[in-house]
Enzyme design. Structure first.
Site, PDB file in Angstrom:
ATOM      1  N   GLY A 356     -36.134 -28.744 -17.527  1.00  8.58           N
ATOM      2  CA  GLY A 356     -36.091 -27.527 -18.614  1.00  8.58           C
ATOM      3  C   GLY A 356     -36.775 -26.271 -18.025  1.00  8.58           C
ATOM      4  N   GLY A 358     -38.407 -22.885 -20.480  1.00  6.82           N
ATOM      5  CA  GLY A 358     -38.726 -22.367 -21.882  1.00  6.82           C
ATOM      6  C   GLY A 358     -39.055 -21.219 -21.632  1.00  6.82           C
ATOM      7  N   GLY A 359     -39.539 -20.180 -22.765  1.00  9.29           N
ATOM      8  CA  GLY A 359     -39.773 -19.039 -22.893  1.00  9.29           C
ATOM      9  C   GLY A 359     -41.499 -19.105 -22.292  1.00  9.29           C
ATOM     10  N   GLY A 361     -42.439 -21.351 -19.769  1.00  7.20           N
ATOM     11  CA  GLY A 361     -42.634 -21.884 -18.337  1.00  7.20           C
ATOM     12  C   GLY A 361     -41.683 -23.173 -18.189  1.00  7.20           C
ATOM     13  N   LYS A 362     -41.992 -23.860 -17.006  1.00  2.00           N
ATOM     14  CA  LYS A 362     -40.964 -24.715 -16.468  1.00  2.00           C
ATOM     15  C   LYS A 362     -41.500 -26.076 -17.276  1.00  2.00           C
ATOM     16  CE  LYS A 362     -39.512 -23.035 -12.196  1.00  2.00           C
ATOM     17  NZ  LYS A 362     -39.832 -22.964 -10.751  1.00  2.00           N
ATOM     18  N   VAL A 363     -40.607 -26.977 -17.346  1.00  2.00           N
ATOM     19  CA  VAL A 363     -40.826 -28.285 -17.879  1.00  2.00           C
ATOM     20  C   VAL A 363     -40.307 -29.382 -16.840  1.00  2.00           C
ATOM     21  CG1 VAL A 363     -40.635 -30.082 -19.704  1.00  2.00           C
ATOM     22  CG2 VAL A 363     -40.404 -27.788 -20.246  1.00  2.00           C
ATOM     23  N   LYS A 378     -45.166 -29.495 -19.185  1.00  2.00           N
ATOM     24  CA  LYS A 378     -44.819 -28.076 -19.321  1.00  2.00           C
ATOM     25  C   LYS A 378     -46.095 -27.322 -18.559  1.00  2.00           C
ATOM     26  CE  LYS A 378     -42.492 -25.938 -22.497  1.00  2.00           C
ATOM     27  NZ  LYS A 378     -42.088 -25.463 -23.627  1.00  2.00           N
ATOM     28  N   ASP A 474     -39.550 -21.094 -33.756  1.00  2.00           N
ATOM     29  CA  ASP A 474     -38.538 -20.967 -32.859  1.00  2.00           C
ATOM     30  C   ASP A 474     -37.457 -22.439 -32.932  1.00  2.00           C
ATOM     31  OD1 ASP A 474     -38.208 -20.514 -29.123  1.00  2.00           O
ATOM     32  OD2 ASP A 474     -36.745 -19.988 -30.775  1.00  2.00           O
TER      33      ASP A 474
END
Length: 701
Positions: A356, A358-359, A361-363, A378, A474
């Protein structure tokens, strides 16, 4: 002799491509005679094109595209003797035609750049000028004046109809609402950039005063007064030779951006354009009838923040190239993982392990060494040391949160410029993968109802069940994760607050996602539990309907989910909004409860929304919902503003609609409850203080 002739030709060619700033003057009264490749004096790329009538069309109504049009030759912008920037001025006529009349599709900008291609630039809020990696870098050497029709909170835009002066960034150094002055003593008049009217702009840089001025007008006459003035020495910004031109972009909502004429002059005043002599605009047929009501224009903007995706929020600055553990870190919980363990778990942060974005960074998916424990890691980076200790201390607090409907933070790691957060792995991914477009599986109504009740329970814990109030900021389907039993768990809670430790404390950032942002956030920037409730309302509606809060591909009347649901509610056809993929297999009463609660939570007036404790009690059937539901757009139509200071919001409550009589609603009205009244505080002290809903029913156990 032949060699000298070749060298002479090369020298002539070189000099011909570099224009002397002392005598340069460009005059385009339309762009007749230029072909799609820009002919010999304009370079076009992206979707930019010259239309047959002589208009320069930078973008069309295609989503997520950009267009550039630059004068083909580089121009000397700095004095060769002292390196000081040279004065220049420009005038151009432009027109913006949004796909949806009330919503912008980003904007256009006058740009001076080291490159006419602007390599790596992105559409949407980047206006085709920069990208998320380089935005704000001094090495960009970019000067731009933007004419923006979208309020982007990431870049601190003041509204969705503004002019801004940008240097090396899309965060404007100075900005103002679009407008103009007719005379020296007149007040500023509003100018709607999205109107489709032809607007003329004048931009001037005075090298002696080190001052940039911007003027606008809907006529051919240059105003005496500037709407925007900014004192700056452009000498360190400019390189010796630069390119001058225009850039534009679209996002998930689009606009066609046109330039009808352009003049430019170094060391002097560019000629004003006589608008009547420019190419005539064809009459545009409106694709969509009606007015889009009940949506905050500020909320429409932030969809572009979601659509741009992949945007990295930097949270910890790069520190020394060593994995140093400072003394204060030894006392911080939760568990601090060794970096080498996380690197091994994620197979050196291999791209194939990414599950995934996200705002922040990467997961990555990972399996801890010497264990079968699967985790989600994350990876976040930051470029500021400010707030590092506070950041990690905040992690310690979040790590102590315990609830079955929250994704558990297991630990963390800090090394170099990376901050790594380790969470429980959620094998079924995020809720949005099951609701929108081509879902991986169709969730039954029983699963959906269980998920929304779980999310509400987790959010109640954040608001009231812990030692501090935690505002999520969020809430959206992408941040609801599903465990092995398909229970809904809130993820990413607290990260928005964590980010603030590394930001400028003098600025207010609005964090969130388009369609879920409460309208008051666009004014105050201050999140509250009520703003979380607003976002939950959007989530409740999309779980039932299987649609996003804003659906650009939908019919105009279905573009804004809450408005569509409200219209169906008033028409007595509320079940028409239920996700058709359910095949009619759902509990009608439960669906009505969730939809009704979603409308209540989506009210534009914060005081009209229920608290999270009320939300949970409604969903669990402990308290009946009121029969009457106020229009979610009550604030839009009230005269008193968001606080209802003149009593306008109370009128909306009095005139609110209840769900029309039907077989299942008649059944619901026969059930009894102990507490069927819900009070809404009116905004005016002279108005009645509450309106009670009657005839509500509790959900049968």
């Amino acid at each position: 002799m032949a060699q000298r002739l070749v060298l002479l030709c090369v020298l002539i060619l070189f000099l011909s491509n570099q224009v002397n700033s002392d005598d340069l003057e460009l005059n385009y009264y339309g762009f007749h005679g230029l072909n799609s490749s820009g002919s010999t004096n304009l370079t076009l790329n992206g979707v930019a094109e010259i239309e047959s009538n002589g208009m320069l069309k930078l973008t069309n109504d295609t989503l997520r595209v950009l267009g550039h049009a630059f004068y083909s030759s580089p121009i000397r912008f700095r004095n060769s003797t002292n390196g000081k920037a040279v004065s220049f001025s420009t005038a151009f006529a432009f027109s913006i035609h949004p796909e949806y009349p009330k919503l912008g599709g980003h904007g256009l900008a006058f740009v001076i750049s080291p490159s006419k291609e602007l390599p790596g630039s992105l559409p949407s809020q980047y206006l085709g000028i920069l990208n998320s990696t380089v935005v704000g870098n001094f090495s960009n050497h970019i000067f731009a004046v933007e004419f923006d029709t979208v309020q982007d909170f990431e870049f601190g835009d003041i509204n969705d109809n503004h002019v801004g002066i940008d240097i090396n960034s899309l965060v404007s150094n100075a900005s103002t609402a679009a407008g103009y002055y007719e005379g020296s003593n007149s007040s500023k008049k509003e100018l709607n950039l999205k109107s489709g009217d032809v607007i003329q702009a004048w931009i001037r840089y005075d090298a002696d005063k080190n001052q940039v001025t911007v003027k606008l007008s809907p006529s051919s006459v240059q105003p005496m007064t500037s709407i925007l003035t900014f004192d700056v020495d452009l000498s360190p910004i400019f390189q010796d030779y630069m390119y001058v031109g225009f850039s534009s972009s679209t996002g998930l909502l689009a606009s066609s951006h046109y330039v009808l004429g352009w003049t430019f002059k170094m060391n002097g005043d560019a000629k004003s354009l006589y608008l009547d002599t420019l190419p005539k605009f064809p009459k545009f047929k409106k694709k969509h009838k009606g007015v889009i009501v009940g949506v905050s224009i500020g909320a429409a903007v932030l969809m572009f923040v979601l659509a741009s995706g992949l945007l990295g929020f930097y949270i910890v600055r790069k520190i020394k190239n060593r994995d140093v553990i400072e003394a204060w870190e030894l006392d911080i919980g939760p568990h601090r993982f060794p970096y080498k363990d996380l690197k091994k778990a994620t197979r050196h942060f291999r791209d194939k392990e990414v599950i995934g974005f996200g705002g922040f960074g990467k997961v990555y998916k990972g399996t801890l060494p010497n264990s079968d424990t699967q985790v989600a890691v994350k990876r976040i980076s930051h470029e500021s040391r400010q707030g590092l200790q506070e950041f990690v201390s905040e992690i310690a607090s979040i790590g102590r949160l315990r609830h079955r409907n929250l994704v558990q933070l297991l630990g963390w790691c800090r090394r170099r410029g990376d901050l790594l957060l380790v969470y429980d792995f959620m094998p079924n991914g995020s809720l949005d993968k099951y609701l929108f477009e081509n879902p991986r599986a169709i969730l039954s109504w029983e699963e959906r109802f269980k998920i929304v009740k779980g999310v509400a329970s987790g959010l109640l814990y954040l608001h009231e069940g812990w030692e501090q109030t935690v505002i999520h900021r969020d809430i959206k389907a992408g941040n609801v994760l599903l465990d092995a039993e398909m229970n809904g768990r809130l993820g990413d809670f607290g990260l928005a607050k964590l980010y603030e430790h590394g930001s400028n404390p003098t600025t207010t950032r609005v964090v969130g996602t388009l369609g879920y942002l409460a309208p008051e956030l666009t004014r105050t920037g201050k999140p509250t539990p009520s703003s979380d409730v607003f976002a939950l309302g959007a989530l409740l509606l999309e779980v039932v309907c299987g649609r996003r809060p804003i659906e650009p591909k939908a019919l105009p009347e279905e573009l804004i989910l809450v408005d569509w649901v409200w219209d169906k509610w008033r028409a007595g056809a509320i079940l028409d909004v239920v996700d058709p993929r359910l095949g009619g297999e759902f509990d009608e009463f439960e669906v009505v409860v969730v939809l009704k609660l979603g409308l209540m939570c989506s009210n534009n007036v914060p005081k009209a929304r229920p608290t999270m404790r009320q939300v949970v009690r409604y969903l669990e059937g402990e308290v009946a919902l009121p029969e009457a539901v106020a229009s979610p757009g009550a604030y839009e139509r009230s005269k008193g503003g968001v606080d209802g200071s003149t009593g306008g919001e109370f009128e909306d409550y009095v005139n609110s609609y209840s769900y029309p009589t039907s077989s299942y609603f008649e059944k619901a009205s026969t059930w009894s409850c102990d507490d069927g009244d819900v009070d809404f505080e009116a905004g005016s002290s002279s108005s009645p203080t509450s309106v009670s809903g009657k005839g509500g029913a509790s959900y049968p156990r």
